[in-house]
Write a protein that holds these residues in place. Structure first.
Motif, PDB file in Angstrom:
ATOM      1  N   THR A 139      -2.022  13.640  -6.056  1.00 23.39           N
ATOM      2  CA  THR A 139      -2.876  13.059  -5.033  1.00 23.39           C
ATOM      3  C   THR A 139      -2.303  13.369  -3.646  1.00 23.39           C
ATOM      4  O   THR A 139      -1.100  13.330  -3.437  1.00 23.39           O
ATOM      5  CB  THR A 139      -2.991  11.525  -5.178  1.00 23.39           C
ATOM      6  N   GLY A 140      -3.206  13.686  -2.740  1.00 26.17           N
ATOM      7  CA  GLY A 140      -2.775  14.009  -1.378  1.00 26.17           C
ATOM      8  C   GLY A 140      -2.810  12.802  -0.464  1.00 26.17           C
ATOM      9  O   GLY A 140      -2.709  12.940   0.752  1.00 26.17           O
ATOM     10  N   CYS A 141      -2.949  11.610  -1.051  1.00 25.55           N
ATOM     11  CA  CYS A 141      -3.190  10.403  -0.249  1.00 25.55           C
ATOM     12  C   CYS A 141      -2.170  10.229   0.883  1.00 25.55           C
ATOM     13  O   CYS A 141      -2.541   9.938   2.016  1.00 25.55           O
ATOM     14  CB  CYS A 141      -3.185   9.166  -1.125  1.00 25.55           C
ATOM     15  N   VAL A 151      -2.816  12.658   3.672  1.00 27.83           N
ATOM     16  CA  VAL A 151      -4.041  12.334   4.408  1.00 27.83           C
ATOM     17  C   VAL A 151      -3.804  11.099   5.283  1.00 27.83           C
ATOM     18  O   VAL A 151      -4.176  11.062   6.450  1.00 27.83           O
ATOM     19  CB  VAL A 151      -5.225  12.098   3.437  1.00 27.83           C
ATOM     20  N   CYS A 161      -6.906  18.083   0.024  1.00 31.80           N
ATOM     21  CA  CYS A 161      -6.376  17.526  -1.234  1.00 31.80           C
ATOM     22  C   CYS A 161      -7.062  18.213  -2.408  1.00 31.80           C
ATOM     23  O   CYS A 161      -8.290  18.289  -2.468  1.00 31.80           O
ATOM     24  CB  CYS A 161      -6.619  16.017  -1.293  1.00 31.80           C
ATOM     25  N   LEU A 179      -7.646  17.359  -5.291  1.00 31.31           N
ATOM     26  CA  LEU A 179      -8.488  16.533  -6.164  1.00 31.31           C
ATOM     27  C   LEU A 179      -9.786  16.096  -5.499  1.00 31.31           C
ATOM     28  O   LEU A 179     -10.676  15.551  -6.151  1.00 31.31           O
ATOM     29  CB  LEU A 179      -7.697  15.292  -6.604  1.00 31.31           C
ATOM     30  N   PHE A 180      -9.895  16.351  -4.180  1.00 33.12           N
ATOM     31  CA  PHE A 180     -11.043  15.869  -3.407  1.00 33.12           C
ATOM     32  C   PHE A 180     -12.370  16.376  -3.967  1.00 33.12           C
ATOM     33  O   PHE A 180     -12.588  17.581  -4.116  1.00 33.12           O
ATOM     34  CB  PHE A 180     -10.924  16.314  -1.946  1.00 33.12           C
ATOM     35  N   CYS A 215     -11.446  13.362  -7.948  1.00 35.87           N
ATOM     36  CA  CYS A 215     -11.485  12.121  -7.174  1.00 35.87           C
ATOM     37  C   CYS A 215     -12.803  12.029  -6.404  1.00 35.87           C
ATOM     38  O   CYS A 215     -13.065  12.834  -5.514  1.00 35.87           O
ATOM     39  CB  CYS A 215     -10.291  12.087  -6.211  1.00 35.87           C
ATOM     40  N   LEU A 239      -9.459   8.198  -7.478  1.00 33.07           N
ATOM     41  CA  LEU A 239      -8.070   8.260  -7.929  1.00 33.07           C
ATOM     42  C   LEU A 239      -7.165   7.632  -6.893  1.00 33.07           C
ATOM     43  O   LEU A 239      -6.130   7.060  -7.197  1.00 33.07           O
ATOM     44  CB  LEU A 239      -7.646   9.723  -8.124  1.00 33.07           C
ATOM     45  N   GLY A 240      -7.561   7.793  -5.650  1.00 36.99           N
ATOM     46  CA  GLY A 240      -6.789   7.216  -4.556  1.00 36.99           C
ATOM     47  C   GLY A 240      -7.645   6.199  -3.823  1.00 36.99           C
ATOM     48  O   GLY A 240      -8.875   6.242  -3.888  1.00 36.99           O
ATOM     49  N   ALA A 241      -6.959   5.280  -3.130  1.00 33.56           N
ATOM     50  CA  ALA A 241      -7.685   4.191  -2.469  1.00 33.56           C
ATOM     51  C   ALA A 241      -8.524   4.689  -1.295  1.00 33.56           C
ATOM     52  O   ALA A 241      -9.495   4.050  -0.907  1.00 33.56           O
ATOM     53  CB  ALA A 241      -6.699   3.131  -2.000  1.00 33.56           C
ATOM     54  N   LEU A 242      -8.165   5.830  -0.722  1.00 36.24           N
ATOM     55  CA  LEU A 242      -8.919   6.337   0.433  1.00 36.24           C
ATOM     56  C   LEU A 242     -10.344   6.704   0.054  1.00 36.24           C
ATOM     57  O   LEU A 242     -11.192   6.929   0.890  1.00 36.24           O
ATOM     58  CB  LEU A 242      -8.237   7.582   1.009  1.00 36.24           C
ATOM     59  N   MET A 243     -10.578   6.823  -1.255  1.00 31.76           N
ATOM     60  CA  MET A 243     -11.901   7.189  -1.751  1.00 31.76           C
ATOM     61  C   MET A 243     -12.712   5.938  -2.117  1.00 31.76           C
ATOM     62  O   MET A 243     -13.884   6.022  -2.454  1.00 31.76           O
ATOM     63  CB  MET A 243     -11.713   8.113  -2.967  1.00 31.76           C
ATOM     64  N   CYS A 260     -11.429   9.544   2.967  1.00 29.35           N
ATOM     65  CA  CYS A 260     -11.914  10.465   1.922  1.00 29.35           C
ATOM     66  C   CYS A 260     -13.361  10.131   1.543  1.00 29.35           C
ATOM     67  O   CYS A 260     -14.186  11.020   1.367  1.00 29.35           O
ATOM     68  CB  CYS A 260     -11.007  10.410   0.698  1.00 29.35           C
TER      69      CYS A 260
HETATM   70  S1  SF4 Z   1      -8.190   9.499  -2.164  1.00 28.55           S
HETATM   71 FE1  SF4 Z   1      -8.554  11.140  -3.666  1.00 28.55          FE
HETATM   72  S2  SF4 Z   1      -9.280  12.887  -2.433  1.00 28.55           S
HETATM   73 FE2  SF4 Z   1      -8.341  11.441  -1.014  1.00 28.55          FE
HETATM   74  S3  SF4 Z   1      -6.239  12.175  -0.817  1.00 28.55           S
HETATM   75 FE3  SF4 Z   1      -6.212  10.595  -2.410  1.00 28.55          FE
HETATM   76  S4  SF4 Z   1      -6.512  11.724  -4.327  1.00 28.55           S
HETATM   77 FE4  SF4 Z   1      -7.057  13.143  -2.664  1.00 28.55          FE
END
Ligand code: SF4
Lengths: 385, 96
Positions: free
Chosen positions: A326-328, A331, A341, A343-344, A348, A354-358, A365
């Protein structure tokens, strides 16, 4: 100017956009050498994407999205602890809906609810208080989450519970403060930040002076802004004008709602119920000194950490790594855009974050996913260079 | 959950607990007025306020209330908040 007609006041928006372009040119801002303006609040991030302000403004302005979405900065360990409390017999666990889908290491609160835990989405901590009154035989726990806008609501609810002598109500306190992470980002040599758009509703509680250090110690302008598109454009113009004139001040564009010294009743309730923790963990930013609040000992009876021996109240801290790939964190600190990222949009997505930013519409995200990225595909490490 | 929503105070429901009924885009919701109290509580009736998670946080004028509501509708935040108010009411009733 595709979107401008949609604004409540398109004429004002056009005038502001022209004025912004003029000042940006005077500063010499270009897409290669942009002015970096961070909007701290996730509500502003959402508005910038929704109205396409990043596309409408002069191409020499680069918006950097700040850490101001409380759901997005919540570490996985905290979600795990919520699930652990919620799955105990006799507990009614109450939370804002926003937190339901944030992934924990094993499950989210939504999955725990599907598995049978009594988890209820409430609109207000007052609803949790009412549940405690109606169910004296149950332990009602409220997940206290959010920045200074939300903190007074749980402080006042705890005071009310104490006045009524309720013994079955407690708060799992994860309240955090806006200024400390800004100090961390400004102290990071990899970050390039030229000015800030300050959060409106947080400032309604704390006033504008907690941001003085941004201007005084770091020499950067900050303008506290409202949420209408025209508010945001005007604030961008105010930041640019300060940069052009070589000023660094805290200005208040949203004075119709934000009093200079904040809301005295809220501040008194926060001071009575809470005290700063030595440090608190932020997803993507790590431990930050004095960035979180805990419940003062005199209200220990309402502290879920003490009652359940969990979180910072546990004997041993829970150490949970963020999921692989994850690139969270990158980012979160503005080092890559969400599209950078891997996975974007593939593994995700808002349906399966997968990450909370989504998760939250205020997460960057999710905003990128919903409204599409901005004009530059991925200025990735630009800020780091 | 981070943005407040405008609502109009229509009735004082519990002067001891400083609670009042607010009309938020047609949805009635009991809110705390502790943070905006400045004089007799009855004086708040008819006032527009910015309401955040069940607490009136600031008194605003009617034009500001209309503009803020419109901005929140544009973002989808108003609909979301109203939905959360309804969910909150349901959560009080639902059994385990
Ligand atoms: S929320 Fe999802 S898309 Fe955004 S950086 Fe995290 S893993 Fe990547």
């Amino acid at each position: 100017m595709r979107y401008v007609e949609e604004f409540r006041d398109p004429k004002a928006a056009k005038v502001l956009l022209a004025e912004i372009a003029k000042v940006a040119d005077e500063i010499g801002a270009t897409p290669e050498k942009p002015v970096h303006i961070m909007e701290i609040c996730g509500g502003h991030t959402h508005a910038i994407f929704r109205y396409g302000l990043d596309r409408l403004t002069h191409p020499g302005i680069e918006f950097i999205h700040g850490p101001g979405c409380p759901v997005c900065v919540l570490p996985m360990a905290r979600v795990d602890e919520c699930v652990e409390i919620a799955e105990q017999d006799n507990v009614i666990f109450t939370t804002f809906g926003d937190a339901m889908r944030v992934p924990g290491t094993k499950k989210s609160l939504l999955q725990a609810k599907a598995d049978g835990a009594d988890i209820r989405m409430v609109y207000s901590p007052l609803d949790a208080l009412e549940l405690a009154r109606r169910h004296p035989e149950k332990e009602v726990v409220f997940f206290g989450l959010g920045f200074e806008t939300t903190t007074p609501s749980t402080a006042l609810s705890i005071q009310q519970a104490a006045r009524e002598g309720l013994t079955n109500f407690s708060v799992f306190c994860n309240h955090i403060a806006v200024p400390p992470p800004i100090r961390v980002l400004l102290s990071d040599p990899h970050m390039v930040l030229d000015g800030f758009i300050g959060p409106g509703h947080v400032s309604m509680v704390i006033g504008i002076h907690p941001y003085d250090f941004i201007a005084e110690e770091f020499g950067k302008p900050i303008v506290v802004a409202g949420f209408e598109p025209v508010d945001l454009l005007q604030s961008v113009l105010m930041v640019l004008t300060q940069i052009r004139d070589g000023r660094a001040e805290v200005e208040n564009q949203y004075a119709r709602v934000v009093p200079e010294h904040g809301n005295p009743v809220s501040l008194a309730a926060i001071a009575d119920v809470y005290e700063p923790r030595p440090s608190f963990a932020w997803r993507g930013l790590g431990e930050i000194d004095a960035s979180g609040l805990c419940i003062r000992p005199k209200y220990a009876a309402y502290d879920a950490e003490a009652k359940f021996g969990i979180g910072y109240g546990a004997k041993r801290a829970r150490d949970v790594a963020e999921p692989e790939g994850t690139g969270c964190a990158l980012v979160m600190t503005g080092r890559i855009k969400p599209t950078g990222c891997a996975l974007f949009g593939t593994t995700c997505t808002p349906e399966n974050p997968l990450g909370a930013l989504m998760v939250s519409s205020e997460g960057v995200c999710a905003a990128y996913y919903q409204y599409g990225g901005r004009r530059t595909p991925d200025p990735a490490t630009e800020a780091a260079e | 959950m981070c943005l407040g929503i405008p609502g109009q105070i229509i009735e004082i429901t519990d002067p001891d607990r400083l609670m009042a009924m607010a009309d938020v885009s047609g949805v009635r919701r009991e809110v705390s007025v502790a943070c905006i109290l400045d004089g007799p509580i009855d004086g708040l009736i008819g006032k527009w306020t910015l309401i955040h998670v069940g607490f009136a946080m600031s008194v605003i004028d009617e034009a500001e209330a209309a503009a803020t509501l419109e901005a929140l509708h544009g973002l989808g935040e108003a609909q979301e908040t109203l939905e959360q108010m309804r969910e909150g009411a349901k959560a009080l009733e639902a059994g385990a």
